[in-house]
Design a protein around this motif. Structure first.
Motif, PDB file in Angstrom:
ATOM      1  N   ARG A  62       0.773  -1.215   0.021  1.00 12.85           N
ATOM      2  CA  ARG A  62      -0.002  -0.037  -0.199  1.00 12.85           C
ATOM      3  C   ARG A  62       0.825   1.090   0.195  1.00 12.85           C
ATOM      4  N   ASN A  63       1.837   1.194   0.872  1.00 15.06           N
ATOM      5  CA  ASN A  63       2.671   2.400   0.957  1.00 15.06           C
ATOM      6  C   ASN A  63       3.545   2.675  -0.407  1.00 15.06           C
ATOM      7  N   ALA A  64       3.782   1.588  -1.342  1.00 17.31           N
ATOM      8  CA  ALA A  64       4.450   1.875  -2.577  1.00 17.31           C
ATOM      9  C   ALA A  64       3.662   2.254  -3.566  1.00 17.31           C
ATOM     10  N   GLY A  65       2.154   2.058  -3.087  1.00 19.32           N
ATOM     11  CA  GLY A  65       1.282   2.560  -4.453  1.00 19.32           C
ATOM     12  C   GLY A  65       0.762   1.446  -5.050  1.00 19.32           C
ATOM     13  N   PHE A  66       0.825   0.183  -4.698  1.00 20.10           N
ATOM     14  CA  PHE A  66       0.312  -1.067  -5.163  1.00 20.10           C
ATOM     15  C   PHE A  66      -0.981  -1.435  -4.637  1.00 20.10           C
ATOM     16  N   THR A  67      -1.532  -2.331  -5.234  1.00 21.03           N
ATOM     17  CA  THR A  67      -2.869  -3.013  -4.824  1.00 21.03           C
ATOM     18  C   THR A  67      -2.572  -4.627  -4.789  1.00 21.03           C
ATOM     19  N   LYS A  68      -2.784  -5.109  -3.591  1.00 22.71           N
ATOM     20  CA  LYS A  68      -2.552  -6.780  -3.620  1.00 22.71           C
ATOM     21  C   LYS A  68      -4.149  -7.306  -3.609  1.00 22.71           C
ATOM     22  N   LEU A  69      -4.523  -8.219  -4.285  1.00 23.50           N
ATOM     23  CA  LEU A  69      -5.932  -8.972  -4.280  1.00 23.50           C
ATOM     24  C   LEU A  69      -5.420 -10.166  -3.963  1.00 23.50           C
ATOM     25  N   VAL A  70      -6.297 -10.577  -3.321  1.00 30.30           N
ATOM     26  CA  VAL A  70      -6.302 -12.323  -2.781  1.00 30.30           C
ATOM     27  C   VAL A  70      -7.396 -12.887  -2.960  1.00 30.30           C
ATOM     28  N   LYS A  71      -7.278 -14.064  -3.756  1.00 36.69           N
ATOM     29  CA  LYS A  71      -8.584 -14.822  -4.044  1.00 36.69           C
ATOM     30  C   LYS A  71      -9.173 -15.621  -3.051  1.00 36.69           C
ATOM     31  N   ARG A  72     -10.492 -15.419  -2.645  1.00 31.80           N
ATOM     32  CA  ARG A  72     -11.130 -16.024  -1.731  1.00 31.80           C
ATOM     33  C   ARG A  72     -12.156 -17.063  -2.262  1.00 31.80           C
ATOM     34  N   VAL A 102      -6.562  -6.616  -0.019  1.00 28.10           N
ATOM     35  CA  VAL A 102      -6.327  -6.710   1.098  1.00 28.10           C
ATOM     36  C   VAL A 102      -5.213  -5.402   1.653  1.00 28.10           C
ATOM     37  N   THR A 103      -5.041  -4.619   0.637  1.00 28.36           N
ATOM     38  CA  THR A 103      -4.305  -3.235   0.864  1.00 28.36           C
ATOM     39  C   THR A 103      -5.044  -2.046   0.925  1.00 28.36           C
TER      40      THR A 103
END
Length: 89
Positions: A67-77, A85-86
């Motif tokens: 998040r601090n680096a400007g990215f988005t992390k998606l986790v498959k549920r 999750v970010t």
């Protein structure tokens, strides 16, 4: 501008400088002028050579690092739904 490392065999010193890719540094005097340091006891016409160094890479380890680096992390549920999750609360 890129950062370069130079080594002087006359005094066994390694110096890091920032300069244009088109700049040619061949002597200790030129290197000291770019690095804004004192020449010292080493002759100004002593040859230097550029040293290859691996670039520094930053690898995010936590969700907040992403998040601090400007990215988005998606986790498959379950059932194919992706959760961000970010996301900030």
């Amino acid at each position: 501008m890129p950062i370069y490392d130079y080594f002087c065999p006359s005094n066994n010193r390694k110096v890091e400088v920032i300069h244009s890719i088109h700049t040619q540094v061949q002597t200790w005097g030129e290197l000291c002028q770019l690095a804004e340091c004192e020449v010292g006891d080493t002759p100004e016409d002593a040859p230097v050579r550029r040293v290859l160094c691996a670039p520094m890479l930053s690898v995010p380890l936590t969700n907040s690092d992403y998040r601090n680096a400007g990215f988005t992390k998606l986790v498959k549920r379950d059932k194919g739904v992706y959760e961000n999750v970010t996301a900030s609360d």
